[in-house]
Design a protein around this motif. Structure first.
Motif, mmCIF file in Angstrom:
data_model
loop_
_atom_site.group_PDB
_atom_site.id
_atom_site.type_symbol
_atom_site.label_atom_id
_atom_site.label_comp_id
_atom_site.label_asym_id
_atom_site.label_seq_id
_atom_site.Cartn_x
_atom_site.Cartn_y
_atom_site.Cartn_z
ATOM 1 N N PHE A 1 59.835 13.452 36.764
ATOM 2 C CA PHE A 1 60.606 13.159 35.553
ATOM 3 C C PHE A 1 61.984 12.601 35.914
ATOM 4 O O PHE A 1 62.426 11.604 35.343
ATOM 5 C CB PHE A 1 60.759 14.414 34.694
ATOM 6 N N ASP A 2 62.636 13.240 36.872
ATOM 7 C CA ASP A 2 63.960 12.768 37.299
ATOM 8 C C ASP A 2 63.884 11.344 37.835
ATOM 9 O O ASP A 2 64.739 10.499 37.518
ATOM 10 C CB ASP A 2 64.555 13.699 38.352
ATOM 11 N N LYS B 1 61.607 9.083 37.069
ATOM 12 C CA LYS B 1 61.307 8.196 35.938
ATOM 13 C C LYS B 1 62.558 7.923 35.114
ATOM 14 O O LYS B 1 62.790 6.790 34.661
ATOM 15 C CB LYS B 1 60.213 8.812 35.066
ATOM 16 N N MET B 2 63.390 8.930 34.898
ATOM 17 C CA MET B 2 64.626 8.725 34.133
ATOM 18 C C MET B 2 65.546 7.759 34.859
ATOM 19 O O MET B 2 66.199 6.924 34.224
ATOM 20 C CB MET B 2 65.322 10.052 33.858
ATOM 21 N N LYS C 1 64.014 4.255 34.325
ATOM 22 C CA LYS C 1 64.221 3.800 32.946
ATOM 23 C C LYS C 1 65.687 3.455 32.698
ATOM 24 O O LYS C 1 65.988 2.474 32.023
ATOM 25 C CB LYS C 1 63.765 4.874 31.944
ATOM 26 N N THR C 2 66.588 4.246 33.249
ATOM 27 C CA THR C 2 68.012 3.990 33.056
ATOM 28 C C THR C 2 68.407 2.666 33.694
ATOM 29 O O THR C 2 69.120 1.858 33.083
ATOM 30 C CB THR C 2 68.849 5.145 33.644
ATOM 31 N N HIS D 1 68.841 -0.302 30.818
ATOM 32 C CA HIS D 1 70.236 -0.025 30.510
ATOM 33 C C HIS D 1 70.723 -0.777 29.280
ATOM 34 O O HIS D 1 71.332 -0.210 28.387
ATOM 35 C CB HIS D 1 71.126 -0.325 31.725
#
Length: 108
Positions: free
Chosen positions: A86-87, A89-90, A93-94, A98
């Protein structure tokens, strides 16, 4: 939500209250069923379908929690550190998104 601790909590629950994890294919079917229950509530409560009397008492939060539970089961039994995934993937995505949504005219 601390995913790592949630994975441990689910694993402990399975060991204390369940006999064992259902196999991965059974859990995938279970996940599909739970997502379907979420979709039914969303479609009727927030969408254009009329809500049946029998659906009015359904708790969306409880159904979403069922989805999370099964996802955590699948992560546990396949050896996935879901917190790390999850970390990661975030971060992706960030970096990737952006400005993407800020420039989307459909969202204005």
């Amino acid at each position: 939500m601390d995913i790592k601790n949630s994975q441990l909590e689910v694993d402990n629950w399975i060991k204390e209250h369940g006999v064992r994890y259902f196999n991965e294919l059974t859990n995938m079917a279970q996940l599909t069923e739970e997502v379907g229950e979420v979709a039914r509530i969303i479609a009727r409560r927030y969408g254009e379908q009329s809500e049946k009397e029998s659906d009015k008492g359904k708790d969306l939060g409880e159904e979403l929690a069922d989805v999370v539970f099964v996802v955590l089961c699948l992560a546990n039994q396949t050896g996935i550190d879901l917190q790390a995934s999850f970390d990661k993937k975030m971060g992706v995505k960030t970096e990737r998104d952006h400005d993407r949504h800020h420039n989307n005219q459909k969202l204005k």
